[in-house]
Design a protein around this motif. Sequence first.
Motif, PDB file in Angstrom:
ATOM      1  N   SER A   5       0.835  -1.204   0.000  1.00  0.00           N
ATOM      2  CA  SER A   5       0.000   0.000   0.000  1.00  0.00           C
ATOM      3  C   SER A   5       0.867   1.251   0.000  1.00  0.00           C
ATOM      4  O   SER A   5       0.568   2.226  -0.693  1.00  0.00           O
ATOM      5  CB  SER A   5      -0.918   0.007   1.221  1.00  0.00           C
ATOM      6  N   ARG A   6       1.952   1.231   0.790  1.00  0.00           N
ATOM      7  CA  ARG A   6       2.876   2.369   0.807  1.00  0.00           C
ATOM      8  C   ARG A   6       3.507   2.560  -0.568  1.00  0.00           C
ATOM      9  O   ARG A   6       3.645   3.688  -1.050  1.00  0.00           O
ATOM     10  CB  ARG A   6       3.971   2.150   1.859  1.00  0.00           C
ATOM     11  N   LEU A   7       3.875   1.449  -1.207  1.00  0.00           N
ATOM     12  CA  LEU A   7       4.477   1.539  -2.541  1.00  0.00           C
ATOM     13  C   LEU A   7       3.492   2.129  -3.533  1.00  0.00           C
ATOM     14  O   LEU A   7       3.863   2.975  -4.369  1.00  0.00           O
ATOM     15  CB  LEU A   7       4.912   0.144  -2.992  1.00  0.00           C
ATOM     16  N   LEU A   8       2.229   1.718  -3.460  1.00  0.00           N
ATOM     17  CA  LEU A   8       1.214   2.233  -4.371  1.00  0.00           C
ATOM     18  C   LEU A   8       1.022   3.728  -4.183  1.00  0.00           C
ATOM     19  O   LEU A   8       0.876   4.480  -5.167  1.00  0.00           O
ATOM     20  CB  LEU A   8      -0.105   1.491  -4.148  1.00  0.00           C
ATOM     21  N   ARG A  12       1.711   6.624  -6.985  1.00  0.00           N
ATOM     22  CA  ARG A  12       0.720   7.620  -7.372  1.00  0.00           C
ATOM     23  C   ARG A  12       1.295   9.031  -7.268  1.00  0.00           C
ATOM     24  O   ARG A  12       0.982   9.901  -8.080  1.00  0.00           O
ATOM     25  CB  ARG A  12      -0.524   7.492  -6.497  1.00  0.00           C
ATOM     26  N   SER A  13       2.138   9.252  -6.258  1.00  0.00           N
ATOM     27  CA  SER A  13       2.757  10.564  -6.095  1.00  0.00           C
ATOM     28  C   SER A  13       3.733  10.865  -7.224  1.00  0.00           C
ATOM     29  O   SER A  13       3.955  12.034  -7.564  1.00  0.00           O
ATOM     30  CB  SER A  13       3.482  10.652  -4.744  1.00  0.00           C
ATOM     31  N   PRO A  79      -7.315  12.813  -8.483  1.00  0.00           N
ATOM     32  CA  PRO A  79      -6.925  11.712  -7.593  1.00  0.00           C
ATOM     33  C   PRO A  79      -6.215  12.228  -6.345  1.00  0.00           C
ATOM     34  O   PRO A  79      -5.517  13.235  -6.388  1.00  0.00           O
ATOM     35  CB  PRO A  79      -5.971  10.879  -8.467  1.00  0.00           C
ATOM     36  N   TRP A  80      -6.408  11.546  -5.235  1.00  0.00           N
ATOM     37  CA  TRP A  80      -5.825  11.951  -3.964  1.00  0.00           C
ATOM     38  C   TRP A  80      -4.312  11.736  -3.994  1.00  0.00           C
ATOM     39  O   TRP A  80      -3.814  10.768  -4.535  1.00  0.00           O
ATOM     40  CB  TRP A  80      -6.453  11.169  -2.816  1.00  0.00           C
ATOM     41  N   ARG A  81      -3.599  12.682  -3.384  1.00  0.00           N
ATOM     42  CA  ARG A  81      -2.146  12.629  -3.315  1.00  0.00           C
ATOM     43  C   ARG A  81      -1.686  12.081  -1.965  1.00  0.00           C
ATOM     44  O   ARG A  81      -2.433  12.086  -0.987  1.00  0.00           O
ATOM     45  CB  ARG A  81      -1.559  14.034  -3.523  1.00  0.00           C
ATOM     46  N   GLY A  82      -0.410  11.654  -1.926  1.00  0.00           N
ATOM     47  CA  GLY A  82       0.121  11.037  -0.723  1.00  0.00           C
ATOM     48  C   GLY A  82       0.079  11.928   0.492  1.00  0.00           C
ATOM     49  O   GLY A  82      -0.391  11.532   1.570  1.00  0.00           O
ATOM     50  N   MET A  83       0.551  13.165   0.364  1.00  0.00           N
ATOM     51  CA  MET A  83       0.536  14.072   1.499  1.00  0.00           C
ATOM     52  C   MET A  83      -0.872  14.543   1.811  1.00  0.00           C
ATOM     53  O   MET A  83      -1.204  14.822   2.967  1.00  0.00           O
ATOM     54  CB  MET A  83       1.449  15.269   1.233  1.00  0.00           C
TER      55      MET A  83
END
Length: 306
Positions: A5-8, A12-13, A79-83
Amino acid sequence: MPAHSRLLIWLRSLRPGTLPLAAISIIQGSALAAHKQAFIPRIALFALLTATLLQILSNLANDYGDAIRGSDNTKRIGPWRGMQTGAITAAQMRRALWLCGVACVISGSLLIAFSCSGPGNILGFVLLGLLAITAALGYTLGRHAYGYFGLGDLSVLIFFGWVGVVGSYYLQTGHFDAKILLPATASGLFATAVLNINNLRDIESDALAGKRTLAVRLGPVRARRYHAVLLFAATLCLVLFSAAYLIGWSRWLFLLALPPLYFQARKILSEHSTQAMQPMLPKTVQAVILLQLLFAIGIVMSRTTL
Protein backbone atom coordinates in the motif's frame (compact mmCIF):
# COMPACT_ATOMS: atom_id res chain seq x y z
CA MET A 1 0.20 0.24 6.54
CA PRO A 2 1.16 -2.79 4.36
CA ALA A 3 4.30 -2.37 2.28
CA HIS A 4 2.40 -2.79 -1.01
CA SER A 5 0.00 0.00 0.00
CA ARG A 6 2.88 2.37 0.81
CA LEU A 7 4.48 1.54 -2.54
CA LEU A 8 1.21 2.23 -4.37
CA ILE A 9 0.87 5.61 -2.67
CA TRP A 10 4.41 6.58 -3.64
CA LEU A 11 3.81 5.43 -7.21
CA ARG A 12 0.72 7.62 -7.37
CA SER A 13 2.76 10.56 -6.09
CA LEU A 14 5.19 10.02 -8.97
CA ARG A 15 2.19 10.49 -11.33
CA PRO A 16 3.33 7.97 -13.95
CA GLY A 17 0.65 9.18 -16.37
CA THR A 18 2.57 12.45 -16.84
CA LEU A 19 5.97 10.88 -17.50
CA PRO A 20 5.38 10.16 -21.22
CA LEU A 21 4.98 13.92 -21.74
CA ALA A 22 8.56 14.42 -20.57
CA ALA A 23 9.81 11.49 -22.64
CA ILE A 24 8.10 12.45 -25.90
CA SER A 25 10.07 15.68 -26.32
CA ILE A 26 13.32 13.69 -26.10
CA ILE A 27 11.94 11.12 -28.54
CA GLN A 28 11.10 13.89 -31.00
CA GLY A 29 14.53 15.49 -30.68
CA SER A 30 16.17 12.09 -31.16
CA ALA A 31 13.98 11.33 -34.20
CA LEU A 32 15.07 14.64 -35.74
CA ALA A 33 18.69 13.73 -35.02
CA ALA A 34 18.17 10.30 -36.59
CA HIS A 35 16.76 12.02 -39.67
CA LYS A 36 20.13 13.75 -39.97
CA GLN A 37 21.96 10.42 -39.42
CA ALA A 38 23.24 11.75 -36.10
CA PHE A 39 21.30 9.59 -33.62
CA ILE A 40 23.45 8.54 -30.63
CA PRO A 41 21.65 5.94 -28.47
CA ARG A 42 23.66 6.58 -25.30
CA ILE A 43 22.98 10.31 -25.37
CA ALA A 44 19.31 9.77 -26.19
CA LEU A 45 18.98 7.31 -23.30
CA PHE A 46 20.53 9.64 -20.72
CA ALA A 47 18.52 12.59 -22.05
CA LEU A 48 15.39 10.46 -21.65
CA LEU A 49 16.39 9.43 -18.12
CA THR A 50 17.21 13.00 -17.09
CA ALA A 51 13.95 14.39 -18.46
CA THR A 52 11.95 11.67 -16.68
CA LEU A 53 13.72 12.31 -13.37
CA LEU A 54 13.09 16.04 -13.69
CA GLN A 55 9.40 15.36 -14.28
CA ILE A 56 9.29 13.10 -11.21
CA LEU A 57 11.02 15.83 -9.19
CA SER A 58 8.42 18.33 -10.36
CA ASN A 59 5.57 15.95 -9.51
CA LEU A 60 6.87 15.32 -5.99
CA ALA A 61 7.46 19.03 -5.45
CA ASN A 62 3.92 19.70 -6.69
CA ASP A 63 2.55 17.18 -4.20
CA TYR A 64 4.53 18.78 -1.38
CA GLY A 65 3.89 22.41 -2.31
CA ASP A 66 0.14 22.04 -2.91
CA ALA A 67 -0.29 20.11 0.34
CA ILE A 68 1.60 22.73 2.35
CA ARG A 69 -0.33 25.60 0.75
CA GLY A 70 -3.70 23.86 1.09
CA SER A 71 -4.46 23.55 -2.63
CA ASP A 72 -4.84 19.78 -2.29
CA ASN A 73 -7.98 19.86 -0.15
CA THR A 74 -11.28 17.98 0.08
CA LYS A 75 -12.80 20.13 -2.69
CA ARG A 76 -10.22 18.95 -5.21
CA ILE A 77 -11.65 16.64 -7.89
CA GLY A 78 -8.53 14.83 -9.08
CA PRO A 79 -6.92 11.71 -7.59
CA TRP A 80 -5.82 11.95 -3.96
CA ARG A 81 -2.15 12.63 -3.32
CA GLY A 82 0.12 11.04 -0.72
CA MET A 83 0.54 14.07 1.50
CA GLN A 84 -3.09 15.05 1.00
CA THR A 85 -4.20 11.78 2.60
CA GLY A 86 -1.55 11.91 5.32
CA ALA A 87 -0.01 8.64 4.11
CA ILE A 88 3.22 10.50 3.29
CA THR A 89 4.60 12.96 5.81
CA ALA A 90 6.24 16.26 4.94
CA ALA A 91 9.60 14.96 6.19
CA GLN A 92 9.34 11.86 4.00
CA MET A 93 8.49 13.95 0.97
CA ARG A 94 11.42 16.29 1.61
CA ARG A 95 13.76 13.27 1.71
CA ALA A 96 12.27 12.02 -1.55
CA LEU A 97 12.83 15.43 -3.11
CA TRP A 98 16.49 15.40 -2.05
CA LEU A 99 17.02 11.89 -3.42
CA CYS A 100 15.34 12.71 -6.72
CA GLY A 101 17.29 15.97 -6.98
CA VAL A 102 20.57 14.08 -6.51
CA ALA A 103 19.50 11.56 -9.15
CA CYS A 104 18.76 14.42 -11.55
CA VAL A 105 22.22 15.91 -10.96
CA ILE A 106 23.96 12.55 -11.51
CA SER A 107 22.01 11.71 -14.66
CA GLY A 108 22.40 15.22 -16.05
CA SER A 109 26.12 15.23 -15.32
CA LEU A 110 26.60 11.94 -17.16
CA LEU A 111 24.58 13.30 -20.08
CA ILE A 112 26.82 16.36 -20.28
CA ALA A 113 29.95 14.25 -19.93
CA PHE A 114 28.91 11.95 -22.78
CA SER A 115 27.75 14.66 -25.18
CA CYS A 116 29.46 17.99 -24.54
CA SER A 117 32.95 19.06 -25.55
CA GLY A 118 34.45 22.45 -24.94
CA PRO A 119 33.96 24.70 -21.90
CA GLY A 120 31.23 26.76 -23.57
CA ASN A 121 28.95 23.80 -24.23
CA ILE A 122 29.60 22.28 -20.82
CA LEU A 123 28.92 25.51 -18.94
CA GLY A 124 25.82 26.20 -21.02
CA PHE A 125 24.23 22.83 -20.33
CA VAL A 126 25.23 22.89 -16.65
CA LEU A 127 23.39 26.20 -16.30
CA LEU A 128 20.45 24.82 -18.27
CA GLY A 129 20.32 21.77 -16.01
CA LEU A 130 20.34 23.92 -12.87
CA LEU A 131 17.59 26.05 -14.37
CA ALA A 132 15.53 22.94 -15.11
CA ILE A 133 15.88 21.71 -11.52
CA THR A 134 14.95 25.16 -10.21
CA ALA A 135 11.90 25.25 -12.47
CA ALA A 136 10.84 21.75 -11.41
CA LEU A 137 10.96 22.76 -7.74
CA GLY A 138 9.73 26.32 -8.14
CA TYR A 139 6.37 25.46 -9.71
CA THR A 140 4.68 25.10 -6.31
CA LEU A 141 7.53 25.57 -3.79
CA GLY A 142 8.73 28.79 -2.25
CA ARG A 143 7.17 32.15 -1.51
CA HIS A 144 7.09 33.03 -5.20
CA ALA A 145 5.99 29.69 -6.67
CA TYR A 146 5.32 30.59 -10.28
CA GLY A 147 2.53 28.02 -10.69
CA TYR A 148 0.45 30.15 -8.34
CA PHE A 149 0.82 33.17 -10.62
CA GLY A 150 -0.28 31.61 -13.89
CA LEU A 151 3.20 31.01 -15.30
CA GLY A 152 3.06 27.22 -15.37
CA ASP A 153 1.92 27.18 -19.00
CA LEU A 154 4.96 29.16 -20.13
CA SER A 155 7.29 26.87 -18.18
CA VAL A 156 5.75 23.77 -19.79
CA LEU A 157 6.11 25.29 -23.26
CA ILE A 158 9.78 26.05 -22.61
CA PHE A 159 10.87 22.78 -20.99
CA PHE A 160 8.54 20.24 -22.63
CA GLY A 161 9.04 21.90 -25.99
CA TRP A 162 12.07 24.01 -26.75
CA VAL A 163 14.48 22.62 -24.14
CA GLY A 164 13.46 18.97 -24.54
CA VAL A 165 13.36 18.80 -28.33
CA VAL A 166 16.05 21.32 -29.26
CA GLY A 167 18.33 20.26 -26.40
CA SER A 168 18.26 16.54 -27.22
CA TYR A 169 18.73 17.34 -30.93
CA TYR A 170 21.70 19.59 -30.23
CA LEU A 171 23.40 17.12 -27.90
CA GLN A 172 23.35 14.48 -30.64
CA THR A 173 24.02 16.57 -33.73
CA GLY A 174 26.29 19.21 -32.21
CA HIS A 175 24.49 22.13 -33.84
CA PHE A 176 21.29 24.18 -33.64
CA ASP A 177 18.81 24.21 -36.53
CA ALA A 178 16.08 26.86 -36.44
CA LYS A 179 13.72 24.59 -38.44
CA ILE A 180 13.19 22.27 -35.49
CA LEU A 181 11.64 25.10 -33.48
CA LEU A 182 8.39 24.19 -35.24
CA PRO A 183 8.11 20.61 -33.87
CA ALA A 184 9.65 21.78 -30.58
CA THR A 185 6.94 24.42 -30.21
CA ALA A 186 4.29 21.84 -31.11
CA SER A 187 5.57 19.50 -28.39
CA GLY A 188 5.43 22.29 -25.82
CA LEU A 189 1.95 23.41 -26.88
CA PHE A 190 0.55 19.88 -26.67
CA ALA A 191 1.98 19.50 -23.16
CA THR A 192 0.53 22.89 -22.23
CA ALA A 193 -2.88 21.73 -23.43
CA VAL A 194 -2.64 18.76 -21.05
CA LEU A 195 -1.75 21.10 -18.18
CA ASN A 196 -4.68 23.30 -19.09
CA ILE A 197 -7.13 20.38 -18.77
CA ASN A 198 -5.63 19.58 -15.38
CA ASN A 199 -6.12 23.21 -14.36
CA LEU A 200 -9.67 23.25 -15.74
CA ARG A 201 -10.46 20.24 -13.57
CA ASP A 202 -9.06 21.99 -10.49
CA ILE A 203 -10.21 25.50 -11.38
CA GLU A 204 -12.67 25.85 -8.49
CA SER A 205 -10.44 24.43 -5.74
CA ASP A 206 -7.42 26.34 -7.08
CA ALA A 207 -9.35 29.62 -7.01
CA LEU A 208 -10.44 29.00 -3.42
CA ALA A 209 -6.85 28.16 -2.41
CA GLY A 210 -5.41 31.26 -4.10
CA LYS A 211 -3.66 29.30 -6.83
CA ARG A 212 -4.03 31.68 -9.78
CA THR A 213 -3.32 29.32 -12.66
CA LEU A 214 -3.86 30.63 -16.15
CA ALA A 215 -7.16 28.75 -16.26
CA VAL A 216 -8.28 30.56 -13.11
CA ARG A 217 -7.19 33.88 -14.58
CA LEU A 218 -8.97 33.25 -17.88
CA GLY A 219 -12.10 31.75 -16.38
CA PRO A 220 -13.74 28.47 -17.43
CA VAL A 221 -15.11 29.65 -20.79
CA ARG A 222 -11.98 31.35 -22.11
CA ALA A 223 -9.76 28.60 -20.71
CA ARG A 224 -11.66 26.10 -22.86
CA ARG A 225 -11.19 28.28 -25.93
CA TYR A 226 -7.52 28.61 -25.01
CA HIS A 227 -7.31 24.80 -25.04
CA ALA A 228 -8.64 24.69 -28.60
CA VAL A 229 -6.12 27.36 -29.67
CA LEU A 230 -3.24 25.37 -28.16
CA LEU A 231 -4.20 22.21 -30.06
CA PHE A 232 -4.74 24.09 -33.32
CA ALA A 233 -1.41 25.96 -33.06
CA ALA A 234 0.50 22.76 -32.20
CA THR A 235 -1.02 20.88 -35.14
CA LEU A 236 -0.31 23.81 -37.47
CA CYS A 237 3.38 23.75 -36.45
CA LEU A 238 3.63 20.07 -37.39
CA VAL A 239 1.80 20.59 -40.68
CA LEU A 240 4.08 23.48 -41.66
CA PHE A 241 7.23 21.53 -40.76
CA SER A 242 6.10 18.41 -42.62
CA ALA A 243 5.06 20.34 -45.71
CA ALA A 244 8.23 22.41 -45.87
CA TYR A 245 10.99 20.04 -44.81
CA LEU A 246 9.90 16.43 -45.27
CA ILE A 247 9.12 14.28 -48.31
CA GLY A 248 6.99 11.15 -48.57
CA TRP A 249 3.69 9.86 -47.28
CA SER A 250 5.08 9.05 -43.82
CA ARG A 251 5.34 12.74 -42.95
CA TRP A 252 1.53 12.77 -42.58
CA LEU A 253 1.28 9.75 -40.28
CA PHE A 254 0.48 11.99 -37.31
CA LEU A 255 -2.79 13.04 -38.95
CA LEU A 256 -4.19 9.60 -38.02
CA ALA A 257 -4.29 10.72 -34.38
CA LEU A 258 -6.14 13.97 -35.06
CA PRO A 259 -9.75 12.63 -35.00
CA PRO A 260 -9.73 11.48 -31.35
CA LEU A 261 -7.95 14.67 -30.32
CA TYR A 262 -10.53 16.72 -32.24
CA PHE A 263 -13.51 14.97 -30.64
CA GLN A 264 -11.99 15.33 -27.18
CA ALA A 265 -11.45 19.04 -27.81
CA ARG A 266 -15.09 19.39 -28.84
CA LYS A 267 -16.20 17.70 -25.65
CA ILE A 268 -13.96 19.91 -23.53
CA LEU A 269 -15.49 22.97 -25.21
CA SER A 270 -19.03 21.75 -24.67
CA GLU A 271 -18.74 20.33 -21.14
CA HIS A 272 -19.03 22.98 -18.44
CA SER A 273 -18.55 20.89 -15.29
CA THR A 274 -15.17 20.45 -13.69
CA GLN A 275 -15.93 16.77 -13.03
CA ALA A 276 -16.13 16.16 -16.79
CA MET A 277 -12.47 17.15 -17.14
CA GLN A 278 -11.21 14.22 -15.05
CA PRO A 279 -11.77 11.49 -17.68
CA MET A 280 -10.67 13.86 -20.44
CA LEU A 281 -7.21 14.29 -18.93
CA PRO A 282 -5.84 10.75 -19.54
CA LYS A 283 -7.62 10.55 -22.90
CA THR A 284 -5.96 13.74 -24.08
CA VAL A 285 -2.55 12.56 -22.81
CA GLN A 286 -2.96 9.33 -24.78
CA ALA A 287 -4.03 11.14 -27.96
CA VAL A 288 -1.19 13.66 -27.70
CA ILE A 289 1.42 10.96 -27.11
CA LEU A 290 0.09 8.87 -30.01
CA LEU A 291 0.13 11.86 -32.35
CA GLN A 292 3.69 12.79 -31.46
CA LEU A 293 4.92 9.21 -31.67
CA LEU A 294 3.45 8.95 -35.16
CA PHE A 295 5.12 12.23 -36.04
CA ALA A 296 8.49 10.94 -34.78
CA ILE A 297 8.08 7.73 -36.77
CA GLY A 298 7.17 9.77 -39.83
CA ILE A 299 10.32 11.87 -39.44
CA VAL A 300 12.58 8.84 -39.33
CA MET A 301 10.86 7.26 -42.34
CA SER A 302 10.69 10.37 -44.50
CA ARG A 303 13.25 12.13 -46.66
CA THR A 304 14.29 15.74 -46.30
CA THR A 305 13.95 18.51 -48.87
CA LEU A 306 17.21 20.12 -47.74
